[in-house]
Write an enzyme that holds these catalytic residues in place. Sequence first.
Site, PDB file in Angstrom:
ATOM      1  N   PHE A  19     -55.422  94.949  97.106  1.00  0.00           N
ATOM      2  CA  PHE A  19     -55.557  92.870  96.284  1.00  0.00           C
ATOM      3  C   PHE A  19     -54.104  92.587  97.044  1.00  0.00           C
ATOM      4  O   PHE A  19     -54.243  91.483  96.400  1.00  0.00           O
ATOM      5  CB  PHE A  19     -54.836  94.718  94.671  1.00  0.00           C
ATOM      6  CG  PHE A  19     -54.217  93.091  93.752  1.00  0.00           C
ATOM      7  CD1 PHE A  19     -55.323  92.229  93.646  1.00  0.00           C
ATOM      8  CD2 PHE A  19     -52.969  94.171  93.431  1.00  0.00           C
ATOM      9  CE1 PHE A  19     -54.819  91.374  92.675  1.00  0.00           C
ATOM     10  CE2 PHE A  19     -52.751  93.131  92.453  1.00  0.00           C
ATOM     11  CZ  PHE A  19     -53.575  91.177  91.764  1.00  0.00           C
ATOM     12  N   ALA A  77     -51.701 102.094 102.073  1.00  0.00           N
ATOM     13  CA  ALA A  77     -50.732 103.507 101.787  1.00  0.00           C
ATOM     14  C   ALA A  77     -52.193 104.290 100.513  1.00  0.00           C
ATOM     15  O   ALA A  77     -53.296 103.350 100.258  1.00  0.00           O
ATOM     16  CB  ALA A  77     -49.507 102.670 100.920  1.00  0.00           C
ATOM     17  N   TYR A 143     -47.761 110.457  94.470  1.00  0.00           N
ATOM     18  CA  TYR A 143     -47.393 109.059  95.350  1.00  0.00           C
ATOM     19  C   TYR A 143     -46.306 108.256  95.511  1.00  0.00           C
ATOM     20  O   TYR A 143     -45.347 108.069  96.490  1.00  0.00           O
ATOM     21  CB  TYR A 143     -48.349 108.030  94.205  1.00  0.00           C
ATOM     22  CG  TYR A 143     -47.929 107.045  94.542  1.00  0.00           C
ATOM     23  CD1 TYR A 143     -47.842 106.379  95.405  1.00  0.00           C
ATOM     24  CD2 TYR A 143     -46.852 105.777  93.897  1.00  0.00           C
ATOM     25  CE1 TYR A 143     -48.291 105.296  95.884  1.00  0.00           C
ATOM     26  CE2 TYR A 143     -47.751 104.797  93.802  1.00  0.00           C
ATOM     27  CZ  TYR A 143     -47.266 103.945  94.634  1.00  0.00           C
ATOM     28  OH  TYR A 143     -47.041 102.706  95.173  1.00  0.00           O
TER      29      TYR A 143
END
Length: 301
Positions: A19, A77, A143
């Site tokens: 994105f 990532a 995360y």
Amino acid sequence: MASRSEATPRALITGVHGFTGRYLRDALCAGGFDIVGTCARPSESTSGEVVLDITDLEQCRRVIDQHRPDYIAHLAAISFVAHADTEAFYRVNVLGTTNLLQACADVGHQPRKILIASSANIYGNAYEGIITEQQAPQPVNHYATSKVAMEFMVRTWFDRLPIVITRPFNYTGRGQADHFLVPKIVSHFKRGAAFIELGNLDVARDFSDVRMVADAYRALLEGEAAGEVVNICSGKPYSLGEIIAAMEGIAGQSIEVRVNPAFVRANEVKLLIGSTDRLEALVPGLQRPPFEQTLRWMFEG
């Protein structure tokens, strides 16, 4: 290596199909950069991107040595908090980042700047109000924990490579997946849904436009700052209720909001926003589209 003018700066963007990567590529192209984008799998290489598994040190060495980028924007990532493979967070986010920096050292390449994307998720949910870069991390999931570990590892390279770490707060825009909060809301209005299920409507968070994030990343790459950690944020809170109200005005329709208990977190902090002081000092004059303008752009796209 592709030929280019020596005056044309080359930027390597890992995760260019993500994105953020797509918008950063556009921002850097507009600035006259030669772009080398990387993707993880051959099936993703649609425009001549370089296939790079950042968990493979030898591949990282090969790509860095072949392209010798003036700038590196490391965006690749594992970023979906509910990702099923716990180990992947650390393998990709920590080891992969280590490999990229080690590869620069191993092939004797010194970029002008390396930007590494971390996340405001590292701050956790324990603090209320305006969060500065000095706030101690308190991650609440794998995360965020992997990003904290990555940051501490990257700091060990500050004396060897010119690095800026960014901590983006929530941001959105066209092309973001619908499982993220704002695209979910916008998509409900676009299809004229009668109702939407959300969590606590009074919770307020910091939201930005992805185009601002891309512009900030470009400015930080081109700027003098190194050895810095920078919040990427708007400094303005928006509650879910305010976003719903704004979308009702944009779409000219109302929607029934149902609070789903599964989406309500126990002891959730009501207000979390980032301090923009350091960002504004490093990138003066950064343009931030009003958030309602961002919502309209997404709705009309």
